[in-house]
Design an enzyme around this catalytic site. Sequence first.
Site, PDB file in Angstrom:
ATOM      1  N   ASP A 176      -8.995  37.021  57.230  1.00  0.00           N
ATOM      2  CA  ASP A 176      -9.213  35.606  57.536  1.00  0.00           C
ATOM      3  C   ASP A 176      -8.896  35.306  58.998  1.00  0.00           C
ATOM      4  OD1 ASP A 176      -6.391  35.011  57.737  1.00  0.00           O
ATOM      5  OD2 ASP A 176      -6.318  35.019  55.550  1.00  0.00           O
ATOM      6  N   LYS A 177      -9.254  34.112  59.415  1.00  0.00           N
ATOM      7  CA  LYS A 177      -9.183  33.731  60.828  1.00  0.00           C
ATOM      8  C   LYS A 177      -7.809  33.959  61.435  1.00  0.00           C
ATOM      9  CE  LYS A 177     -10.144  29.794  63.881  1.00  0.00           C
ATOM     10  NZ  LYS A 177     -10.626  28.389  63.946  1.00  0.00           N
TER      11      LYS A 177
END
Length: 309
Positions: A176-177
């Site tokens: 994820d980011k």
Amino acid sequence: MQTNNDSGGKGNQGRPKRKRITTQYQKETGHKQIRRDGGSGPQKPHREGLYRADRPHRKDSHAPLSKQPKVPGEIRLNRFIANSGICSRREADVFIETGLITVNGKTETRLGVKVHISDDVRLNGQRINPEATTYLVMNKPKGYVTTMKDKHADNTVMDLIAGQCTQRVFPVGRLDKNSTGVLLFTNDGALTEKLTHPSYNKKKIYQVQLDKRLKKSDMEKLVQGVKLEDGPMHVDAISYINDSEKDVGVEIHSGKNRIVRRLFESLGYKVKKLDRVYFAGLTKKGLERGQWRYLTNEEINKLKSGFYQ
């Protein structure tokens, strides 16, 4: 005085008459010879046009599609197949017409159809790689979305390799980011399918920083298993990294989405940092944040064979 009717100044006096010759075709059909531009010959029936009401147009299911608009990342299916080195484009058209090609699980017999580089294209059930296979590993930095393209994201991991890797590759799996660490890129569709399939049972190691000290009782719960919304889940091993007891190392085999964050959140902890240090036998050793490198032949062989933990 004899007059001359020919505008060229020469009369017809003394010119022998030409003998008319009747051809066998004229005898059989009764057609008379007529004079027209470019010579003479039997009169032929006039062709009214290409379309006749009593002869409807034939529909051909294999007829090429009309010209399609250009879409970035898409190429014609026959080129996709030919780029793999299996055959020429003409031979690829034969494979398509005979129903030997599937695209994302559906048989495709239309010529001229376009596919995306990441589509699942198979010949007789065997997945086709449209280009020479390439493998690279990145130490993903925070703030980058793991996707090929996202109009809502300021930065994607593809921005970090743009203009440097000549082959088109895509990230395997997701970080994820706000997560960092080991991220594999390749255009090997068969390997990607293997590594991202739920049955893939190889270990992944993460370093996790929590918002508060992790209790030993909660460590035991994580090993024994906790109940999440999609079923029970556990870690394979967990340990403190330093004396603060906020930083821990986690070994896990599951590849479910956001699994590490969800495990800690279920026990009341917030993950402040999540760094993947081991995936598919690969580490980020020697790579600064945002840096990447091509895999060695030895690493590629291990990756394909699965000879790693």
